[in-house]
Design an enzyme around this catalytic site. Structure first.
Site, PDB file in Angstrom:
ATOM      1  N   HIS A 108      32.651  41.051  46.507  1.00 36.10           N
ATOM      2  CA  HIS A 108      32.437  41.142  45.179  1.00 36.10           C
ATOM      3  C   HIS A 108      32.730  43.233  45.973  1.00 36.10           C
ATOM      4  O   HIS A 108      31.511  43.352  45.666  1.00 36.10           O
ATOM      5  CB  HIS A 108      31.263  40.840  44.780  1.00 36.10           C
ATOM      6  CG  HIS A 108      31.112  40.143  44.619  1.00 36.10           C
ATOM      7  ND1 HIS A 108      30.184  38.810  44.842  1.00 36.10           N
ATOM      8  CD2 HIS A 108      32.150  38.737  44.753  1.00 36.10           C
ATOM      9  CE1 HIS A 108      30.467  37.766  43.951  1.00 36.10           C
ATOM     10  NE2 HIS A 108      31.350  37.741  43.868  1.00 36.10           N
TER      11      HIS A 108
HETATM   12  C1  LIG Z   1      36.698  33.726  47.935  1.00 36.65           C
HETATM   13  C2  LIG Z   1      36.219  34.844  46.317  1.00 36.65           C
HETATM   14  C3  LIG Z   1      35.022  33.747  45.958  1.00 36.65           C
HETATM   15  C4  LIG Z   1      34.403  34.649  44.970  1.00 36.65           C
HETATM   16  N1  LIG Z   1      33.538  34.123  44.366  1.00 36.65           N
HETATM   17  C5  LIG Z   1      32.964  34.818  42.771  1.00 36.65           C
HETATM   18  C6  LIG Z   1      31.600  34.580  42.349  1.00 36.65           C
HETATM   19  O1  LIG Z   1      31.930  33.598  42.443  1.00 36.65           O
HETATM   20  N2  LIG Z   1      32.148  35.102  40.878  1.00 36.65           N
HETATM   21  C7  LIG Z   1      32.292  36.043  40.628  1.00 36.65           C
HETATM   22  O2  LIG Z   1      32.102  37.037  40.011  1.00 36.65           O
HETATM   23  N3  LIG Z   1      33.128  36.689  41.491  1.00 36.65           N
HETATM   24  C8  LIG Z   1      33.665  35.634  42.280  1.00 36.65           C
HETATM   25  N4  LIG Z   1      34.724  36.221  43.301  1.00 36.65           N
HETATM   26  C9  LIG Z   1      35.446  38.074  42.817  1.00 36.65           C
HETATM   27  C10 LIG Z   1      36.686  37.445  41.713  1.00 36.65           C
HETATM   28  O3  LIG Z   1      37.539  36.228  42.434  1.00 36.65           O
HETATM   29  C11 LIG Z   1      37.075  38.864  41.347  1.00 36.65           C
HETATM   30  O4  LIG Z   1      35.843  40.298  40.688  1.00 36.65           O
HETATM   31  C12 LIG Z   1      38.036  39.084  40.384  1.00 36.65           C
HETATM   32  O5  LIG Z   1      39.090  37.955  40.294  1.00 36.65           O
HETATM   33  C13 LIG Z   1      38.948  39.696  39.905  1.00 36.65           C
HETATM   34  O6  LIG Z   1      39.162  39.627  38.660  1.00 36.65           O
HETATM   35  P1  LIG Z   1      40.620  41.238  38.518  1.00 36.65           P
HETATM   36  O7  LIG Z   1      41.586  40.800  37.431  1.00 36.65           O
HETATM   37  O8  LIG Z   1      39.960  43.022  38.550  1.00 36.65           O
HETATM   38  O9  LIG Z   1      41.756  41.584  39.984  1.00 36.65           O
HETATM   39  P2  LIG Z   1      42.363  39.583  40.417  1.00 36.65           P
HETATM   40  O10 LIG Z   1      41.879  38.537  40.333  1.00 36.65           O
HETATM   41  O11 LIG Z   1      42.628  39.644  41.830  1.00 36.65           O
HETATM   42  O12 LIG Z   1      43.704  39.596  40.278  1.00 36.65           O
HETATM   43  C14 LIG Z   1      44.779  41.685  40.419  1.00 36.65           C
HETATM   44  C15 LIG Z   1      45.500  40.491  40.627  1.00 36.65           C
HETATM   45  O13 LIG Z   1      47.352  41.934  40.755  1.00 36.65           O
HETATM   46  C16 LIG Z   1      48.214  41.212  42.030  1.00 36.65           C
HETATM   47  N5  LIG Z   1      48.544  42.497  42.487  1.00 36.65           N
HETATM   48  C17 LIG Z   1      47.810  42.809  43.073  1.00 36.65           C
HETATM   49  N6  LIG Z   1      48.190  44.322  43.652  1.00 36.65           N
HETATM   50  C18 LIG Z   1      49.530  44.500  42.626  1.00 36.65           C
HETATM   51  C19 LIG Z   1      50.569  45.000  43.118  1.00 36.65           C
HETATM   52  N7  LIG Z   1      50.968  45.894  43.667  1.00 36.65           N
HETATM   53  N8  LIG Z   1      51.646  44.328  42.196  1.00 36.65           N
HETATM   54  C20 LIG Z   1      51.812  44.097  41.900  1.00 36.65           C
HETATM   55  N9  LIG Z   1      50.914  42.888  41.238  1.00 36.65           N
HETATM   56  C21 LIG Z   1      49.666  42.933  42.071  1.00 36.65           C
HETATM   57  C22 LIG Z   1      47.361  40.080  42.020  1.00 36.65           C
HETATM   58  O14 LIG Z   1      48.780  39.362  43.269  1.00 36.65           O
HETATM   59  C23 LIG Z   1      46.563  39.584  41.121  1.00 36.65           C
HETATM   60  O15 LIG Z   1      47.254  38.062  40.749  1.00 36.65           O
HETATM   61  C24 LIG Z   1      35.445  36.112  44.256  1.00 36.65           C
HETATM   62  C25 LIG Z   1      36.711  36.063  44.886  1.00 36.65           C
HETATM   63  C26 LIG Z   1      36.690  35.223  46.149  1.00 36.65           C
HETATM   64  C27 LIG Z   1      38.309  36.013  47.088  1.00 36.65           C
END
Ligand SMILES: Cc1cc2nc3c(=O)[nH]c(=O)nc-3n(C[C@H](O)[C@H](O)[C@H](O)COP(=O)(O)OP(=O)(O)OC[C@H]3O[C@@H](n4cnc5c(N)ncnc54)[C@H](O)[C@@H]3O)c2cc1C
Length: 325
Positions: free
Chosen positions: A252
Site C-alpha cells: 500500500h
Molecule cells: C499482493 C497485493 C495485495 C494487495 N492487497 C490489497 C488489499 O487487500 N486491499 C487494497 O485496498 N489494496 C491491495 N493492494 C493494492 C492494490 O492492488 C492497489 O492499490 C491498486 O491496484 C492500485 O490501482 P492503480 O490503478 O493505481 O494501479 P494498478 O492496479 O497497479 O494499475 C496500473 C497499471 O498501469 C500499468 N503501467 C504502469 N506503468 C506503466 C507505463 N509506464 N506504461 C504503461 N503502462 C504502465 C501497469 O502495468 C498496470 O496495469 C494489493 C496489492 C498487491 C500487489
C-alpha cells in the site's frame, strides 16, 4: 471499450509525458511498443494511472513540477511518500483445525476501535491508529509459515513445527496508518537506470517515531485479544526495527503526487488535475497526503470516479484549471 475509437495497446511502456512549449498543457505521451519501436501518441487529455510509484516517476521523468528536496523542503513531486505500519500476532491451537488455506481474501473480522480518532489519544504521543483484523487470505504457503516462538528458521525442526501448526493456526493483523514525514520521499536514483537509460525511482523511507509509538500501543491490544482466543500459545511479531523491503508488509504505497488545496503544497487538486498542466490528471494512491489505517484501493476508486466525473461534466465543456491556484 465498445466504442469504435477505443484502442487498447498492450505491452507498451510509456516513457514520458510530452508538453507544449509554454509548459501549460500535455501534448501526449511517448511510448515503446512490444517490438521496441518508439511512438508518440498525441492527446488532448493525458491521464496517468500507472500506479502510485510509476505515476510519480513519470512526472519526474517528464519534468512536470519540481522534485521534492528534503534539505530545503522545496518541490512537491515525490513528497509525502508513506507506507503502512504492520505487526501481527499468531495464535496456535492444539485441537482446532483452522484450515486457513480455505478462505476468501476479504473474509474476516475487523476491530476498528483503535483506528484514526476512534479512541482517546491523550498522553499517547502519536496520532492515527490501526485496524486489528483476523481474516483468512488463503494461507499462501510461500508467505505463510507459522511456527511458534523459539523454533529455528530452517531445518528439520522448522519443518516439523510447520507441519504441526499449519492447519492449527490463525493470526491477528495490526494494520496501521503511516504519517508523512519530511525525510520519507521518492526521487530519481542518481546511479541506477532502466533499460532505456532513464533513472530508476529511489525510495528513501523508514518508520517514524509516530509509526513506532502507534505500533507499540496497538500491538499489545491485539496480543490481549489473541490470548483470549483459546489457543495453546501466541507469538507477537512486532514492527521491524527499521524498514526493510524483504518481509512482506503491505503493498500500500501512497503519496508522491499528493492532492491539496494549493500548488504550494501539493501536485494535484481535488479533481486529481495537475496544478502544472491542466489537461493532465494523475489517478491513484499517490494523491493521498498520508496513509490512513485502511487499505487504499476503495479510496483510489472513489477518487477516480470523482475525477472522471469532473473531466466529463466540467473539463470537457470548459477545459482549464478546475480549481484556481
Ligand atoms: C499482493 C497485493 C495485495 C494487495 N492487497 C490489497 C488489499 O487487500 N486491499 C487494497 O485496498 N489494496 C491491495 N493492494 C493494492 C492494490 O492492488 C492497489 O492499490 C491498486 O491496484 C492500485 O490501482 P492503480 O490503478 O493505481 O494501479 P494498478 O492496479 O497497479 O494499475 C496500473 C497499471 O498501469 C500499468 N503501467 C504502469 N506503468 C506503466 C507505463 N509506464 N506504461 C504503461 N503502462 C504502465 C501497469 O502495468 C498496470 O496495469 C494489493 C496489492 C498487491 C500487489
Amino acid at each position: 471499450m465498445q466504442r469504435p475509437n477505443f484502442r487498447l495497446r498492450t505491452y507498451c511502456d510509456v516513457l514520458h509525458v510530452n508538453k507544449d512549449r509554454d509548459n501549460t498543457r500535455a501534448t501526449g505521451v511517448t511510448y515503446v511498443d512490444a517490438h521496441g519501436d518508439l511512438h508518440e501518441q498525441p492527446a488532448q487529455i493525458v491521464i496517468l494511472c500507472g500506479y502510485q510509484l510509476s505515476n510519480t516517476r513519470l512526472m519526474m521523468l517528464s519534468g512536470i513540477g519540481e522534485i521534492y528536496n528534503p534539505a530545503t523542503g522545496e518541490g512537491q513531486v515525490g513528497r509525502n511518500y508513506t507506507y503502512q505500519v504492520m505487526s501481527d500476532v499468531d495464535v496456535f491451537y492444539d485441537d482446532a483445525y483452522t484450515n486457513e488455506y480455505i478462505g476468501a481474501g476479504a473474509l474476516g473480522m475487523v476491530v476498528d476501535d483503535y483506528n484514526g480518532d476512534n479512541f482517546d489519544h491523550s498522553g499517547l504521543g502519536f496520532i492515527g491508529g490501526a485496524y486489528i483484523a483476523c481474516w483468512t487470505t488463503n494461507a499462501r504457503p510461500i508467505e505463510n509459515q507459522p511456527v511458534p516462538e523459539g523454533v529455528p528458521e530452517w531445518g528439520a525442526e522448522w519443518k516439523s513445527a510447520l507441519q504441526k501448526n499449519f492447519l492449527r493456526h490463525t493470526s491477528l493483523s495490526v494494520h496501521g496508518a503511516s504519517m508523512a514525514h519530511r525525510e520519507n520521499y521518492l526521487d530519481l536514483d542518481p546511479v541506477y537506470k532502466d533499460r532505456y537509460g532513464r533513472p530508476l525511482m529511489r525510495m528513501t523511507y523508514d518508520f517514524t517515531v509516530n509509526d513506532r509509538r502507534l505500533s507499540e500501543h496497538i500491538t499489545p491490544i491485539a496480543a490481549d485479544i489473541a490470548r483470549g482466543m483459546g489457543g495453546r500459545e501466541i507469538k507477537v511479531n512486532s514492527l521491524d526495527a527499521s524498514y526493510d523491503i524483504w518481509p512482506y508488509q503491505t503493498t500500500h504505497n501512497t503519496g508522491g503526487t499528493i492532492m491539496g488545496a494549493s500548488p504550494d503544497d501539493s501536485v494535484v487538486n481535488r479533481y486529481l488535475q495537475s496544478w502544472d498542466l491542466h489537461n493532465l490528471f494523475v489517478m491513484g494512491a499517490g494523491a493521498f497526503p498520508q496513509n490512513a489505517g485502511y487499505n487504499p484501493t476503495g479510496t483510489v476508486a472513489a477518487l477516480t470516479y470523482f475525477s472522471a466525473r469532473a473531466i466529463r461534466y466540467q473539463y470537457l465543456r470548459d477545459s482549464g484549471p478546475l480549481v484556481q491556484a
